[in-house]
Design an enzyme around this catalytic site. Structure first.
Site, PDB file in Angstrom:
ATOM      1  CB  CYS A 108      -0.920  -0.003   1.219  1.00  0.00           C
ATOM      2  SG  CYS A 108      -2.076  -1.376   1.222  1.00  0.00           S
ATOM      3  CB  ALA A 246      -4.697 -16.803  11.610  1.00  0.00           C
TER       4      ALA A 246
END
Length: 263
Positions: A108, A246
């Site tokens: 990003c 997760a």
């Protein structure tokens, strides 16, 4: 640590259904860091002006320009945090590769790397270090809950190194790659060994993210989001345990699952 100094206030129009209200909001500061190596400008990086010494060390080690903290003769950060001067013993081939083969990564923050070609000459990671699934899931909850700048702005990524004794070292930045470099750099500055550790990251597990773990011999990477196909291939090739999605009581183990106890 006072993170509010990295915040900037802006005035916005907040629209809820069809009603607009003018309010103040906060954004994160974004600055250009200029890295000088042995007196010559090496690269500029857009980042949060925080942990710049760690950022420089982590980046140079990730790119194999320096092999360890012991190669550094001196490191100075300017008063405004926008320039870091490093004097060090360097690997000229890696430095030239960074200039010649640099790749604009998918991060990003517009990260740049010279080690994204998939041809890393790094030994296969054969460490027997392992971890319990419960520890992974407990730590990733803490990882997201204790992200101050993200909670304030919604505009940063985070990286955390979980060490063998349970110690954690964290960093935040506008770029995922920067956050990893800063977390690893902080470990190096503190003399902490990362060869038996877990790297928790926010965002997707692209090949460049995995490559940073490869360069620092970190055997396990965890995120609550997805990997790319090349990320999985890179982890498989270099002996990295790659874990995505997760969250809650679940996780997906894409490569080298033997390091997660009970699998």
């Amino acid at each position: 640590m006072d993170n509010t100094k990295y915040l900037k206030t802006v005035v916005i129009d907040k629209l809820i259904e069809n009603e607009a209200t003018e309010i103040e909001d906060v954004t994160i500061e974004e600055s250009r860091l200029n890295l000088y190596l042995n007196g010559e400008k090496t690269i500029s990086m857009m980042c949060i002006p925080k942990d710049q010494d760690a950022h420089a060390i982590g980046f140079l080690m990730s790119e194999n320009v320096i092999s360890g903290i012991e190669d550094i003769e001196s490191l100075e950060v300017s008063e405004d945090g926008l320039r870091v001067d490093v004097k060090a013993k360097i690997d000229e081939n890696s430095l030239q590769n960074l200039y010649k083969e640099k790749t604009l990564t998918s991060g990003c923050g517009g990260g740049v790397t010279g080690t994204a070609d998939g041809n890393l000459e790094i030994p296969f990671n054969q460490t027997a270090f392992n971890i319990k699934p419960k520890t992974i899931l407990d730590e990733i909850k803490i990882f997201y809950r204790e992200s101050e700048l993200y909670n304030l702005t919604g505009c940063v990524h985070k990286a955390m190194i979980y060490l063998l004794d349970g110690t954690t070292v964290t960093a935040e930045d506008i770029g995922r790659h920067n956050a990893i470099d800063k977390a690893i750099g902080r470990c190096k500055l503190q003399g902490l060994e990362t060869k038996k550790s877990v790297l928790f990251v926010s965002g997707r597990l692209s090949s460049e993210m995995v490559t940073k773990a490869v360069m620092h011999r970190i055997p396990i990477i965890v995120s609550r989001t997805a990997p790319t196909y090349l990320g999985v291939q890179t982890a498989h090739k270099h002996g990295i345990t790659l874990i995505g999605f997760a969250r809650g009581k679940k996780m997906n183990i894409y490569t080298h699952s033997g390091r997660v106890l009970g699998v």
